[in-house]
Design a protein around this motif. Structure first.
Motif, PDB file in Angstrom:
ATOM      1  N   ARG A  89     -22.976   1.318  16.335  1.00 44.66           N
ATOM      2  CA  ARG A  89     -22.064   0.219  15.992  1.00 44.66           C
ATOM      3  C   ARG A  89     -20.654   0.497  16.511  1.00 44.66           C
ATOM      4  N   CYS A 113     -28.368 -14.649  14.152  1.00 47.61           N
ATOM      5  CA  CYS A 113     -28.118 -13.381  13.451  1.00 47.61           C
ATOM      6  C   CYS A 113     -28.444 -13.449  11.970  1.00 47.61           C
ATOM      7  N   TRP A 116     -29.922 -10.146  10.753  1.00 50.01           N
ATOM      8  CA  TRP A 116     -29.249  -8.901  11.138  1.00 50.01           C
ATOM      9  C   TRP A 116     -28.685  -8.187   9.910  1.00 50.01           C
ATOM     10  N   MET A 120     -23.567  -5.485  11.262  1.00 46.30           N
ATOM     11  CA  MET A 120     -23.787  -5.813  12.675  1.00 46.30           C
ATOM     12  C   MET A 120     -23.423  -7.261  12.953  1.00 46.30           C
ATOM     13  N   ARG A 121     -23.799  -8.148  12.052  1.00 48.26           N
ATOM     14  CA  ARG A 121     -23.504  -9.570  12.231  1.00 48.26           C
ATOM     15  C   ARG A 121     -22.000  -9.803  12.258  1.00 48.26           C
ATOM     16  N   ASN A 213     -31.757 -12.816  19.637  1.00 48.66           N
ATOM     17  CA  ASN A 213     -31.193 -11.537  19.199  1.00 48.66           C
ATOM     18  C   ASN A 213     -30.956 -10.605  20.371  1.00 48.66           C
ATOM     19  N   SER A 320     -37.744  -3.279  17.043  1.00 55.78           N
ATOM     20  CA  SER A 320     -36.542  -3.336  16.217  1.00 55.78           C
ATOM     21  C   SER A 320     -35.598  -2.220  16.622  1.00 55.78           C
ATOM     22  N   VAL A 324     -32.210  -4.885  14.152  1.00 56.30           N
ATOM     23  CA  VAL A 324     -32.267  -6.179  14.841  1.00 56.30           C
ATOM     24  C   VAL A 324     -33.633  -6.316  15.501  1.00 56.30           C
TER      25      VAL A 324
END
Length: 1004
Positions: A89, A113, A116, A120-121, A213, A320, A324
């Protein structure tokens, strides 16, 4: 071929890993020689600025051998830089993204999203818009794009300072005529000069949310990717090399630097793919078919199947990363915690891993003077020929008996993970690569031979140097005017042409993968997936097209700034988590006989619904996310016990009808609510409650979605009309009871795009089914349906009771098995929640070794073959797990018509070179439930997801007593599926599911 092309015969491969940067210089024309054409190789610690490490490795190799720089044809680099930015991130490397969906009235309830992790979103999604556009599965327009509308959204995006934009259109991967994404992208570029635009169809294939995504993550990385790829070019230029720089991608082939800067997501899994391609090169003269590649590093072992075509087997459906869910191609890799740095703890039993000293091996291992006993120490002590460190130091710390125990544990771990990845019972060659390969034994069960080729420690760099070129075509085509064979031939030619355009020499290109998937409920439509691959053509006269434009002289400085600020940013980024639910302590909210659904409840119910779907019903995933969003937006989702509803209540019903393939692309709009509204224009009574038509699959959540929707506010009944999933509307319990001439009329059906079908009356329920199915294909093969309410008293007599509760308990059982690392026993745990051993049984455990599908009368018919075997997690060394092998010998087949019909024990033999199956006994049969569960995670596996090599558990659950009458067996039993030669015998004794409301109610 020109003389210049002949001279340019050398290839440089560099793999930038988390610990080491490996390099190799090789001459492919000398691959048949004992040296494999490897001229030089080097390993060095990875540097924070990757360009410095690349320069160091190549300079070191050039220092060991004299190389004419004009003879170097290419430099190919594998990197984990982009995937690390996502996993960590890193706010300095991830940019804000805006999303413009071309979706018309669809997908509004599942915004970008939505699934998510919250941090992260917040980090990436800056804006989104739902705009006109999108296609139906047959290519017809949902609506055309509106240029004015897109310009208005561009003004907002520009005002927010966002420079990375994703365009995602419904069924865009098959859009070759309207080109909606491309046209929208042109408008955006004109309105926002200098922006980065990503068309979703360039990133991934069918699967709307998952493709979106992937496209969003890709767009977020673009500014950083551009600078990174430019920085890779800097050392190449400084070394005097004038050749293309390629980047390896997930399937073991290459991207040009320019293309990698546009599609960095395609490099996410390139590391394991490079190792597998390197193994293919090293074993090219000893490999005839599939080969298992075992890449042992310092901390983990990655195992993958290298196919006979020289490419890694790809992962099925979805993957994944950092929470995500995506659907781009990546290699099917199984990783276990075993490596050269694995920490070894003596005692009974001895424990190897999962923790490791990693890159500190040369400091902390006993053989190097450290104090921690590692796998490398035990290996050195057990192998006198190894000249690593000081063996005497280890001898003082570990007895030889301990070495034997260690070797046995390593052997078991490797054998189990190899067996997990195999797709047939035959032994396969196993190739060991990686710096930790020394810990592996010379022989392994399940391996026809174990090979440790020279230079295996730099197999990843060799794979990069020898990577080829590939292209994929994933499309939906009509079989009305052409046969499937003719269509496949045309798609294969298109895949070949795309591969040549990508840089391959035409004579080297081969089609390496073909998959045909008929589409349910869609007339004359088949999904075709074709992959082609070949060698890069270095004799091309347009080689300059593959050279990246001149980079900025400040590229290296920019990378240094990135690395420096990145170290700080990682400390600042928020990793918000609501924490795991305490499964044993959790209690649902039930007050005064009403169950108020929470997000945890939704998770568990959705998991249970797919398992009760018996292979069909479609994935509940998008419906689950929609229901969660409704809760977040303030909706109240209520469930009541069927026995609590008044006799004069009006119990309505609604759900989705159509093809699962359409369902993963054209996400729901308001079609179900529109069908409800129109129905009540011809109905005498309006619904006071809602019930699901089937608990199995996505429809299992629809009574809650409809009931909690605006202007409805109705409780859902803890029941349904099937107790599972069935392919037709007349296979429902109200029809079984036969108390009315026609149950399912009046009925309405809406496509969500302005089209409506209403049947005020019908001759029979079978006619309702036939007429609606005929209209379905003309309405986009995905609609919402609404059924006239029935009386509360009728609901109590007809419904399969407490199936939302049953789904909840099944989902809780799966969640508990995962949390306790006991997925191997998940089927037994589920069975306990469904009434215990008398209510059903574990039918089979093993591996999928055969799948066949065909389309007849709108339904997908097929057959699944499962070979019995051990499905225990590969890292387990529990000797008791071997009982699975003795209990499930031989194979079973599961015929299916959208849903699983039977589980039949078979014997297999070869007659005239063909495999012949002989039926021996019926283990389970409809209307009893036959569910196939992924043995690795406990989730249901739907019939569209069946694939070779999948480890599965087959669970049988006795059908509700609503189905076991003579009429029920006639409608829902084997005869209704064309298998009237089989006689239904109950698997066990039906046990009514325990009501969550009864158990947890807190009355005031």
């Amino acid at each position: 071929m020109s003389s210049a092309a002949v001279l340019r015969r050398l290839r440089i491969g560099v793999d930038v890993g988390g610990t080491n940067t490996d390099g190799v210089v090789l001459d492919p024309s000398r691959a048949s020689e004992p040296s494999k054409g490897i001229i030089a190789w080097h390993k060095a610690l990875t540097t924070s600025n990757p360009s410095l490490g690349i320069n160091k490795v190549i300079t070191a190799m050039f220092g060991t051998v004299s190389i004419n720089l004009d003879h170097v044809a290419s430099v190919t680099i594998g990197t984990t830089h982009f995937v690390n930015a996502v996993v960590e991130r890193d706010v300095t490397r991830l940019s804000k993204v805006a999303v413009i969906r071309l979706c018309g009235p669809f997908s509004k309830h599942t915004p970008p999203c939505i699934d998510w992790p919250e941090d992260m979103r917040e980090l990436i999604l800056g804006y989104y818009a739902l705009a006109k556009g999108g296609l139906e599965v047959d290519g017809f327009l949902i609506s055309d794009i509106d240029e004015k509308e897109i310009k208005e959204h561009c003004a907002v995006i520009q005002g927010k300072g966002i420079k990375s934009i994703v365009i995602n259109g419904i069924f865009s991967p098959i859009d070759t005529v309207e080109c909606q994404e491309e046209r929208a992208a042109d408008i955006v570029r004109a309105q926002i000069p200098g922006c980065n635009v990503v068309c979703s169809k360039a990133v991934a294939n069918l699967g709307f949310l998952e493709r979106e995504n992937a496209a969003i993550l890709n767009a977020s990385l673009l500014p950083f990717a551009r600078k990174t790829i430019q920085s890779f070019h800097e050392p190449i230029k400084k070394l005097g090399l004038n050749c293309p720089v390629f980047i390896t991608q997930n399937d073991g082939t290459i991207l040009s630097g320019e293309m990698a800067a546009k599609l960095p997501i395609r490099t996410f899994s390139s590391g394991p793919a490079n190792s597998m391609r390197g193994a293919a090169f090293l074993m090219q003269n000893q490999r005839e078919g599939d080969v298992m590649v075992v890449d042992i590093g310092g901390t983990t072992t990655d195992v993958g199947l290298l196919l006979a075509n020289g490419l890694p087997r790809q992962q099925a459906a979805y993957s994944s990363l950092a929470g995500v869910r995506m659907n781009f191609f990546c290699p099917d890799i199984k990783s276990i915690a075993l490596g050269g740095g694995s920490i070894v703890r003596g005692g009974e039993p001895m424990i190897v891993g999962p923790d490791s000293v990693g890159y500190n091996l040369t400091k902390e291992a006993i053989v190097f003077g450290g104090e921690i006993l590692t796998a490398t120490d035990c290996t050195v002590l057990g192998n006198p020929t190894l000249e690593i460190g000081n063996r005497e130091l280890v001898r003082r710390a570990l007895h030889y008996d301990g070495v034997a125990q260690f070797q046995n544990i390593v052997k078991q771990k490797l054998e189990k993970v190899i067996d997990t990845m195999k797709t047939s019972p035959e032994d396969l060659p196993v190739v060991l690569v990686g710096g930790g390969a020394v810990i592996a034994p010379e022989e392994l069960g399940g391996a026809s031979k174990v090979l440790k080729p020279q230079w295996s420690e730099v197999a990843n760099a060799i794979g990069a140097a020898t990577a080829g070129v590939s292209a994929v075509v994933d499309t939906v085509e009509s079989t009305e005017g052409k046969t499937t064979k003719e269509l496949v031939a045309g798609i294969c030619q298109e895949a070949v042409e795309r591969t040549v355009i990508a840089g391959a020499s035409r004579e080297s290109v081969k089609v390496v993968e073909i998959e045909t998937l008929p589409l349910a409920y869609i007339t004359n439509k088949t999904r075709l997936i074709v992959r082609a691959a070949g060698d890069f053509d270095f004799s091309r006269t347009d080689i300059s097209d593959f050279l990246m434009e001149d980079t900025s002289s400040a590229a290296e400085l920019q990378m240094e700034e990135y690395e420096g600020s990145g170290a700080r940013a990682k400390k600042e980024v928020r990793h918000e988590s609501k924490g795991d639910v305490d499964i044993d302590a959790y209690k649902p909210t039930v007050k005064n006989r009403v169950w108020y659904i929470s997000e945890t409840d939704i998770d568990w119910v959705a998991t249970g619904c797919y398992i009760l779907g018996t292979g069909g019903g479609g994935s509940p995933y998008s419906a689950m996310m929609r229901l969660k969003l409704m809760l977040r937006n303030g909706a109240v989702v209520r469930v009541v016990n069927p026995y609590d509803i008044p006799d004069d209540a009006a119990v309505g019903c609604g759900g989705g009808v159509g093809s699962p393939t359409v369902g993963i692309e054209k996400l729901a709009g308001d079609e179900m609510l529109e069908a409800q509204r129109e129905l009540y224009k011809v109905c005498d009574a309006k619904a006071t409650h809602m019930i699901a038509v089937e608990i199995g699959g996505g429809n299992g959540l629809q009574s809650m979605i409809i009931g909690a929707s605006t202007n409805m506010d109705l409780p859902a009944v803890d029941a349904d009309w099937m107790g599972r999933a069935y392919p037709t509307k007349w296979q429902t319990t109200p029809v079984v009871f036969n108390e009315r001439d026609v149950i399912w009329a009046p009925v309405s059906m809406a496509d969500g795009n302005g089209n409506m079908v209403i049947m005020p009356k019908a001759k029979s329920d079978l006619h309702v089914e036939k007429i609606l199915r005929a209209a379905l294909s003309e309405m986009g093969s995905s609609v919402g349906a609404a059924d006239a309410p029935v009386a509360g008293a009728e609901c109590k007599r007809w419904a399969v009771e407490h199936t939302i509760s049953q789904s909840w308990r099944i989902g809780r059982a799966v969640a508990r098995a995962r949390k306790n690392n006991d997925v191997k026993n998940v089927a037994e745990t589920i069975l306990a929640e469904c009434g215990g051993p008398h209510a059903g049984r574990v039918i089979w455990k093993g591996k999928v070794i055969g799948v066949e599908r065909t389309l007849r009368m709108g339904h997908i018919y097929g057959e699944l073959i499962i070979e019995g075997g051990d499905v225990v997690d590969s890292e387990s060394t529990d000797k008791s797990s071997s009982s699975a092998k003795s209990q499930f010998q031989g194979a079973i087949k599961i015929p299916f018509k959208n849903e699983n019909i039977a589980a039949i024990k078979i014997s297999r033999s070869v007659v005239d070179g063909k495999v012949v199956d002989k039926e021996e006994s019926v283990l389970c049969l409809v209307p009893d439930l036959i569910s196939v569960i992924d043995a690795q995670n406990g989730e249901a596996v739907g019939t569209p997801e069946y694939r070779y090599g999948l480890l599965v558990i087959v669970l049988g659950i006795t059908a509700s007593d609503r189905w076991t009458s003579e009429r029920g067996i006639e409608i829902g039993g084997p005869k209704s599926f064309g298998m009237g030669h089989l006689t239904y015998k109950p698997l066990g004794k039906f046990v009514k599911p325990i009501s969550v409301i009864d158990e947890f109610d807190v009355s005031e």
